[in-house]
Design a protein around this motif. Structure first.
Motif, short mmCIF file in Angstrom:
data_model
loop_
_atom_site.label_atom_id
_atom_site.label_comp_id
_atom_site.label_asym_id
_atom_site.label_seq_id
_atom_site.Cartn_x
_atom_site.Cartn_y
_atom_site.Cartn_z
N LEU A 12 0.84 -1.31 -0.01
CA LEU A 12 0.00 0.15 -0.11
C LEU A 12 0.74 1.39 -0.03
N ASP A 34 -7.62 0.85 -13.19
CA ASP A 34 -7.74 1.25 -11.88
C ASP A 34 -8.83 0.23 -11.27
N PHE A 38 -7.76 -1.65 -7.84
CA PHE A 38 -8.92 -1.68 -6.83
C PHE A 38 -9.37 -2.80 -6.37
N VAL A 41 -6.74 -4.62 -3.74
CA VAL A 41 -6.70 -4.03 -2.44
C VAL A 41 -7.72 -4.46 -1.59
N PRO A 44 -10.09 0.01 2.35
CA PRO A 44 -9.58 1.48 2.32
C PRO A 44 -8.09 1.17 2.95
N ALA A 52 -3.13 7.25 -1.68
CA ALA A 52 -3.97 5.83 -1.92
C ALA A 52 -5.40 5.84 -1.53
N LEU A 53 -5.55 6.61 -0.26
CA LEU A 53 -6.94 6.54 0.09
C LEU A 53 -7.87 7.55 -0.86
N TRP A 55 -7.42 8.02 -3.92
CA TRP A 55 -7.76 7.19 -5.08
C TRP A 55 -8.83 6.23 -4.93
N TYR A 56 -8.53 5.39 -3.79
CA TYR A 56 -9.46 4.35 -3.46
C TYR A 56 -10.93 4.85 -3.34
N ASN A 57 -11.11 5.97 -2.64
CA ASN A 57 -12.28 6.46 -2.53
C ASN A 57 -13.31 6.85 -3.86
N LYS A 60 -14.20 3.96 -6.03
CA LYS A 60 -15.06 3.15 -5.29
C LYS A 60 -16.56 3.60 -5.61
#
Length: 225
Positions: A12, A34, A38, A41, A44, A52-53, A55-57, A60
Motif C-alpha cells: 500500500l 484502476d 482496486f 486491495v 480502504p 492511496a486513500l 484514489w480508493y474512495n 469506489k
C-alpha cells in the motif's frame, strides 16, 4: 512492474507513493487499470496514506459502472513502478490461472476485441467532445474552510491530504490556519476550478473522506473569474 503485495502495508505504501503525482493508475480518466488494482486491495488504505486513500474512495464511486470503464484489464504485474515486482497473488495460483486462460483463450480473445472496440468508441467520443468545446473556459475561485475534529489534529497532515486531491481543472492556491476557539484552528485554503469539470460537491466528498482528520468542509467564498 507491480506494487509488491497490495494486501500488505508495504504494498500500500508503494501504491501511495506511485499516486503522489497521479490521479489514476494509467492516463487521465478512470479505466480498467484502476479496477484491476482496486480489486486487489483488500479495503480502504489507512488515513496516513492519503494519496492511496483519495484514489480508493474515488474509484469506489464508480463501482456500479466499473464494467463500462475504458481499457482492457491486465495482470497486476503490468501496472505500477517499473522497479517493483507484483507479489499480491500466490505464484502457484498464478500458474494455475494462466493454464485456465490458455484453455479458454478464444473466449478471452473475443472479450478483448469487444473491450478494445468499446475503448476506441469511448476515446473517439471523448476526442469529439473535446474538439467541440469552446475556447473560453468558465472558472471560479473558491475559498474553503476545512475543520478538524479537535486541537490535537495534525493540521499539516490534514493540509497534505487536502492538497493530495488532484483533478483535471483543479488548482490549489494559498492557505492559512484560522483560530475558531478553544485552541482549535481550521484550514482555510484557496483553489481555482474549471466549472464544467470540478464542483463543490466533488470537493466536499473527497475532502471529508479523510475522516481521521476532517470533521467538515464549508464554502467560505465562491467567485466567478
Amino acid at each position: 512492474m507491480g506494487f509488491g503485495d497490495l494486501k500488505s502495508p508495504a504494498g500500500l505504501q508503494v501504491l501511495n507513493d506511485y499516486l503522489a503525482d497521479k490521479s489514476y493508475i494509467e492516463g487521465y480518466v478512470p479505466s480498467q487499470a484502476d479496477v484491476a488494482v482496486f480489486e486487489a486491495v483488500s479495503g480502504p488504505p489507512p488515513a496516513d496514506l492519503c494519496h492511496a486513500l483519495r484514489w480508493y474512495n474515488h474509484i469506489k464511486s464508480y463501482e456500479k459502472e466499473k464494467a463500462s470503464l475504458p481499457g482492457v484489464k491486465k495482470a497486476l504485474g503490468k501496472y505500477g513502478p517499473a522497479n517493483v515486482e507484483d507479489t499480491t497473488g500466490n505464484g502457484a495460483t498464478d500458474s494455475k490461472d494462466d493454464d485456465d486462460i490458455d484453455l479458454f483463450g478464444s473466449d478471452d480473445e473475443e472479450e478483448s476485441e469487444e473491450a478494445k472496440r468499446l475503448r476506441e468508441e469511448r476515446l473517439a467520443q471523448y476526442e469529439s467532445k473535446k474538439a467541440k468545446k469552446p475556447a473560453l473556459v468558465a472558472k471560479s475561485s473558491i475559498l474553503l474552510d476545512v475543520k478538524p475534529w479537535d486541537d490535537e489534529t495534525d493540521m499539516a497532515k490534514l493540509e497534505e491530504c487536502v492538497r493530495s486531491i488532484q483533478a483535471d481543472g483543479l488548482v490549489w492556491g494559498s492557505s492559512k490556519l484560522v483560530p475558531v476557539g478553544y485552541g482549535i484552528k481550521k484550514l482555510q485554503i484557496q483553489c481555482v476550478v474549471e466549472d464544467d469539470k470540478v464542483g463543490t460537491d466533488m470537493l466536499e466528498e473527497q475532502i471529508t473522506a479523510f475522516e481521521d482528520y476532517v470533521q467538515s468542509m464549508d464554502v467560505a467564498a465562491f467567485n466567478k473569474i
